[in-house]
Design a protein around this motif. Structure first.
Motif, PDB file in Angstrom:
ATOM      1  N   LEU A 120       0.832  -1.200   0.000  1.00 32.70           N
ATOM      2  CA  LEU A 120       0.000   0.000   0.000  1.00 32.70           C
ATOM      3  C   LEU A 120       0.868   1.253   0.000  1.00 32.70           C
ATOM      4  CD1 LEU A 120      -2.806  -0.964   2.560  1.00 32.70           C
ATOM      5  CD2 LEU A 120      -2.869  -1.099   0.066  1.00 32.70           C
ATOM      6  N   GLY A 121       0.397   2.287  -0.647  1.00 33.75           N
ATOM      7  CA  GLY A 121       1.172   3.518  -0.771  1.00 33.75           C
ATOM      8  C   GLY A 121       1.070   4.444   0.406  1.00 33.75           C
ATOM      9  N   GLY A 145      -3.410   7.034   7.116  1.00 33.69           N
ATOM     10  CA  GLY A 145      -2.521   8.156   7.385  1.00 33.69           C
ATOM     11  C   GLY A 145      -1.706   8.546   6.185  1.00 33.69           C
ATOM     12  N   SER A 146      -0.676   9.307   6.424  1.00 32.11           N
ATOM     13  CA  SER A 146       0.257   9.713   5.373  1.00 32.11           C
ATOM     14  C   SER A 146       1.309   8.623   5.228  1.00 32.11           C
ATOM     15  CB  SER A 146       0.919  11.040   5.751  1.00 32.11           C
ATOM     16  OG  SER A 146       1.722  10.859   6.911  1.00 32.11           O
ATOM     17  N   LEU A 147       2.345   8.927   4.466  1.00 30.55           N
ATOM     18  CA  LEU A 147       3.421   7.952   4.307  1.00 30.55           C
ATOM     19  C   LEU A 147       4.210   7.744   5.588  1.00 30.55           C
ATOM     20  CD1 LEU A 147       4.831   8.945   0.810  1.00 30.55           C
ATOM     21  CD2 LEU A 147       3.537   6.911   1.379  1.00 30.55           C
ATOM     22  N   ASN A 174       1.046  -1.080   8.333  1.00 29.30           N
ATOM     23  CA  ASN A 174       2.103  -1.235   7.345  1.00 29.30           C
ATOM     24  C   ASN A 174       3.083  -0.068   7.426  1.00 29.30           C
ATOM     25  OD1 ASN A 174       0.105   0.584   6.334  1.00 29.30           O
ATOM     26  ND2 ASN A 174       1.078   0.459   4.320  1.00 29.30           N
ATOM     27  N   HIS A 175       4.286  -0.300   6.946  1.00 27.72           N
ATOM     28  CA  HIS A 175       5.276   0.756   6.768  1.00 27.72           C
ATOM     29  C   HIS A 175       5.513   0.909   5.271  1.00 27.72           C
ATOM     30  CE1 HIS A 175       7.333   0.728  11.018  1.00 27.72           C
ATOM     31  NE2 HIS A 175       6.098   1.209  11.037  1.00 27.72           N
ATOM     32  N   PRO A 176       4.948   1.941   4.643  1.00 26.23           N
ATOM     33  CA  PRO A 176       5.121   2.119   3.199  1.00 26.23           C
ATOM     34  C   PRO A 176       6.573   2.236   2.764  1.00 26.23           C
ATOM     35  CG  PRO A 176       3.341   3.493   4.011  1.00 26.23           C
ATOM     36  CD  PRO A 176       4.037   2.945   5.216  1.00 26.23           C
ATOM     37  N   VAL A 205      -3.074  -9.501  21.749  1.00 24.98           N
ATOM     38  CA  VAL A 205      -2.181 -10.662  21.730  1.00 24.98           C
ATOM     39  C   VAL A 205      -0.960 -10.452  20.852  1.00 24.98           C
ATOM     40  CG1 VAL A 205      -3.991 -12.297  22.325  1.00 24.98           C
ATOM     41  CG2 VAL A 205      -3.556 -11.784  19.923  1.00 24.98           C
ATOM     42  N   ASP A 206      -1.014  -9.472  19.941  1.00 30.38           N
ATOM     43  CA  ASP A 206       0.167  -9.191  19.116  1.00 30.38           C
ATOM     44  C   ASP A 206      -0.065  -7.910  18.329  1.00 30.38           C
ATOM     45  OD1 ASP A 206       2.686  -9.450  17.957  1.00 30.38           O
ATOM     46  OD2 ASP A 206       2.381 -11.566  17.431  1.00 30.38           O
ATOM     47  N   HIS A 207       1.023  -7.386  17.816  1.00 32.40           N
ATOM     48  CA  HIS A 207       0.993  -6.236  16.912  1.00 32.40           C
ATOM     49  C   HIS A 207       1.964  -6.561  15.788  1.00 32.40           C
ATOM     50  CE1 HIS A 207       1.239  -1.542  16.409  1.00 32.40           C
ATOM     51  NE2 HIS A 207       1.057  -2.186  15.265  1.00 32.40           N
ATOM     52  N   PHE A 208       1.483  -6.537  14.563  1.00 34.43           N
ATOM     53  CA  PHE A 208       2.314  -6.861  13.405  1.00 34.43           C
ATOM     54  C   PHE A 208       2.565  -5.613  12.565  1.00 34.43           C
ATOM     55  CE2 PHE A 208       0.287 -10.877  14.469  1.00 34.43           C
ATOM     56  CZ  PHE A 208       1.309 -11.807  14.314  1.00 34.43           C
ATOM     57  N   ILE A 209       3.789  -5.508  12.066  1.00 36.32           N
ATOM     58  CA  ILE A 209       4.133  -4.456  11.120  1.00 36.32           C
ATOM     59  C   ILE A 209       4.478  -5.111   9.788  1.00 36.32           C
ATOM     60  CG2 ILE A 209       5.689  -2.557  10.559  1.00 36.32           C
ATOM     61  CD1 ILE A 209       6.125  -2.124  13.510  1.00 36.32           C
TER      62      ILE A 209
END
Length: 224
Positions: A120-121, A145-147, A174-176, A205-209
């Motif tokens: 994703l952008g 959000g923004s980038l 996500n981290h663009p 229970v978790d956080h994913f990037i």
């Protein structure tokens, strides 16, 4: 040039049937869906150009029908076929997570999130709401959000958790930039949301990037 014009031992379908799908290159797998190229571009080259354009499978899996429509020569039929296969993959994994405890198969969770958030952008924040047995109730993208930054409101996350009757939650964003390393801001946000949800007996229970080449789990890093 359609695939039938290729020598028999070079045709993706024949190779798949003889040696299994794992024997095919990415472009060959995609060429099986496309079946024919466009004027001046054989099907295998068309497949590779699509993968290059979207940054590989991660980007292609995240592409919308509108994104595919911007590709010159890619007609409605081919766009529909690609979109359908990608949606089948998403729904198949979602069904698996709804039937069994999500954290029993972390790799499936990572693949599921990569299908939804990879490529994703802009940065988005999503939550997988789980029942008391950690089975998926729903995945919802709550903030865009923004980038570089997403504004996440704990109150809205809590409200959705209560509305869905969730007993647990998995956070994801996500981290663009493509780099999946957690930042200090990510760690702070995780603590804030964990504390807010704990007030209504919902456990994080978790956080994913999700990055370009990997999906990082806070639980696996000992950050939760």
């Amino acid at each position: 040039m359609p695939l039938t014009h290729l020598p028999p031992d070079a045709r993706p379908r024949e190779k798949l049937l003889a040696r299994g799908p794992q024997a095919l290159a990415d472009a060959e797998l995609l060429a099986l869906l496309l079946r024919t190229g466009i004027q001046g571009l054989p099907v295998l080259q068309l497949a590779q150009s699509l993968l290059d354009r979207f940054g590989g499978w991660a980007g292609l899996l995240a592409a919308s029908v509108q994104d595919l429509g911007k590709v010159k020569g890619l007609g409605p039929a081919k766009r529909a076929e690609i979109a359908a296969v990608l949606e089948i993959a998403r729904r198949s994994l979602g069904q698996r997570l709804a039937e069994k405890p999500a954290m029993n198969d972390v790799d499936t969770v990572k693949t599921f999130l990569r299908l939804h958030l990879g490529g994703l952008g802009q940065e988005v924040f999503a939550v997988l709401f789980l029942d008391a047995q950690l089975r998926l109730i729903a995945m919802e993208t709550l903030f865009h959000g923004s980038l570089s930054q997403t504004t996440v409101h704990p109150r809205e996350v809590v409200k959705r958790a209560l509305a869905l009757g969730a007993g647990a939650a998995i956070l994801a964003h996500n981290h663009p930039s493509g780099v999946a390393e957690p930042s200090r801001a990510d760690e702070l946000l995780t603590r804030q949301l964990s504390q807010a949800l704990a007030l209504v007996d919902v456990r994080v229970v978790d956080h994913f990037i999700v990055g370009a080449g990997e999906v990082v789990s806070f639980a696996e890093r000992g950050l939760l």
